[in-house]
Design an enzyme around this catalytic site. Structure first.
Site, PDB file in Angstrom:
ATOM      1  N   CYS A  89     -10.695  10.439  38.646  1.00  0.00           N
ATOM      2  CA  CYS A  89     -10.217  11.649  37.972  1.00  0.00           C
ATOM      3  C   CYS A  89      -8.917  12.012  38.684  1.00  0.00           C
ATOM      4  CB  CYS A  89     -11.228  12.784  38.064  1.00  0.00           C
ATOM      5  SG  CYS A  89     -10.591  14.354  37.397  1.00  0.00           S
TER       6      CYS A  89
ATOM      7  N   CYS B  92      -8.346  16.058  39.217  1.00  0.00           N
ATOM      8  CA  CYS B  92      -9.168  16.826  40.159  1.00  0.00           C
ATOM      9  C   CYS B  92     -10.208  15.918  40.800  1.00  0.00           C
ATOM     10  CB  CYS B  92      -9.772  18.079  39.503  1.00  0.00           C
ATOM     11  SG  CYS B  92     -10.649  17.833  37.954  1.00  0.00           S
ATOM     12  N   SER B  93     -11.436  15.915  40.334  1.00  0.00           N
ATOM     13  CA  SER B  93     -12.463  15.052  40.935  1.00  0.00           C
ATOM     14  C   SER B  93     -13.683  14.933  40.038  1.00  0.00           C
ATOM     15  CB  SER B  93     -12.893  15.604  42.280  1.00  0.00           C
ATOM     16  OG  SER B  93     -13.480  16.876  42.071  1.00  0.00           O
ATOM     17  N   CYS B  94     -13.477  14.963  38.720  1.00  0.00           N
ATOM     18  CA  CYS B  94     -14.601  14.881  37.787  1.00  0.00           C
ATOM     19  C   CYS B  94     -15.439  13.641  38.064  1.00  0.00           C
ATOM     20  CB  CYS B  94     -14.104  14.839  36.349  1.00  0.00           C
ATOM     21  SG  CYS B  94     -13.132  16.285  35.910  1.00  0.00           S
TER      22      CYS B  94
END
Lengths: 200, 119, 123
Positions: A105, A108-110
């Site tokens: 991602c 962000c950090s999905c």
């Protein structure tokens, strides 16, 4: 509430730790959340771990019908195995001898959190998020994973509502293995696509 | 204003239909699309590196409330069709070192896409 | 593709492309090290889950607002803060924006907590 587990070393709280305490206390005072609910949610997330994802992979390796259902609708396939995955829309992408998948991602950090738990620190890092989309082979090599030049690499950037899981190839030499034994070969990093399952 | 479709009613089939009132899906799997080269303010989920690039629709994921609006405490409805778009890495990066068939897939909302040939 | 800093910095380029929107930018080696999350970090994560109503509770914020407020963090701060430091900052900003808490309530609570926790004898 006790701060962390730093036995024998007193460290003053950082601004952000003070913020966490302050926000939490304000929200509890206002009846927005309770300490109990927070504690329960912490415990709930701790219980979500890569072993849950490994179950899906092992089942798909032994059961071709399940594999098809997993690829068709990952969320329903989780639920079929009794894995509760609130709010998850899972897309499972399959590695083949000709294709290797890797997930990121960049924004962000999905990550499929309700299946696998909290993502690793490196997945959220600038270096991974910036480079894996542009030089996936080089980044995989930093994990010690070498993808042959003949294999196509596909990077998935989870920018919206889907969450991704890599279905790795079943290693050679595992014929007749139980699902439990197969699942033990499947690490979190295999399901992100930066590693390959251990050989049988 | 594009017609509003019944949830899950429009072809192509959405992988994850939602119950939201949504706009009709304009693009079909396989269709070539171009990502608009825009740089608006606010919260945006179309990564910089694909803007202005062309790819192909891999699937219709479903229709979801617009995150650009949700970020501003608005409902994001009617839901926007969301697609996985497949790009060739060699078309995204001038210095790409890998196989010519290497691909990258990103989820992009319909309002960021136009048909490759033109609007 | 470039990120201008220093004397040639162009504010339009700095604003056009969010600092978080980093796909394809030059960066260093990935350090695959593991990180065991501290309790306070897990509590921040839990707070996000509860406030965004993942399990069907009353939704007080969206993950989109969380992201928007993380993206609003100044670039140098974004780079030096840890992941959950960015999250607690963002969640708190969101609660203020939503009117769940006020800035003044937060200020008084921070003072109170700071006063309590500074003197180890009083902990």
């Amino acid at each position: 509430m006790a701060q962390g587990a730093d036995l024998g070393e007193y460290r003053p709280l950082t601004y952000f730790q003070l913020m966490e305490i302050s926000l939490r206390e304000l929200l509890v005072e206002k009846g927005v959340v309770s300490e109990q609910a927070i504690g329960d949610a912490v415990a709930d997330m701790r219980a979500r771990a890569p072993e849950r994802g490994a179950k899906l992979v092992a089942r798909a390796w032994v059961d071709p019908g399940y594999r098809e259902r997993l690829l068709e609708n990952g969320t329903r396939a989780c639920e079929e195995l009794g894995l509760e995955v609130p709010a998850l829309r899972l897309v499972v992408v399959e590695n083949t001898p000709a294709l290797h998948n890797v997930i990121v991602c960049t924004l962000c950090s999905c990550y499929p959190r309700t299946l696998l738990g909290i993502p690793p620190e490196w997945y959220k890092s600038r270096n991974y998020r910036s480079r894996v989309v542009r030089e996936p082979r080089a980044v995989l090599a930093e994990f010690g994973t070498r993808i042959p030049e003949s294999v196509q690499i596909r990077v998935h950037d989870s920018t919206a509502d889907m969450r991704y899981l890599v279905l790795p190839m079943r290693p050679a030499g595992t014929g007749g293995w139980s699902e439990e034994r197969l699942a033990a070969l499947v690490t979190r990093d295999c399901m992100i696509g930066v590693a390959l399952p251990r050989q049988g | 204003m594009p017609p509003v479709a019944a949830p899950g009613g429009a072809a192509p089939r959405a992988q994850y239909p939602t119950g939201h009132p949504s706009l009709a899906a304009r693009f079909a799997p396989g269709q070539r699309v171009r990502v608009r080269k825009a740089a608006p303010l606010g919260h945006v989920r179309t990564p910089w590196y694909v803007r202005g690039c062309s790819g192909a629709i891999e699937r219709l994921c479903g229709a979801f409330p617009n995150p650009e609006e949700l970020a501003q405490q608005r409902s994001g409805l009617p839901a926007q069709p969301l697609y996985r778009v497949r790009f060739l890495q060699r078309e995204l990066w001038p210095d790409y070192r890998g196989r010519p068939e290497d691909t990258l897939e990103v989820e992009i909302f319909q309002h960021w896409l136009e048909p490759e040939a033109g609007p | 593709m470039h990120r201008p800093d220093g004397p040639d910095a162009r504010p339009d380029l700095l604003v056009e492309r969010g600092h978080h929107d980093m796909g394809g930018l030059p960066a260093g080696k990935v350090e695959p090290a593991e990180h065991d999350y501290a309790e306070w970090e897990r509590r921040v994560d839990a707070l996000m889950v509860l406030l965004t109503g993942v399990r069907g509770e009353r939704k007080l914020m969206t993950v989109d607002e969380l992201r928007k407020n993380v993206e609003a963090i100044a670039p140098e701060a974004y780079d030096t803060m840890s992941y959950y430091e960015r999250w607690i900052t963002s969640i708190t900003q969101t609660m203020i924006q939503r009117g769940v808490i006020t800035t003044d309530e937060l200020a008084r609570k921070l003072e109170q907590v700071q006063g309590r926790t500074e003197d180890p004898c009083r902990r």
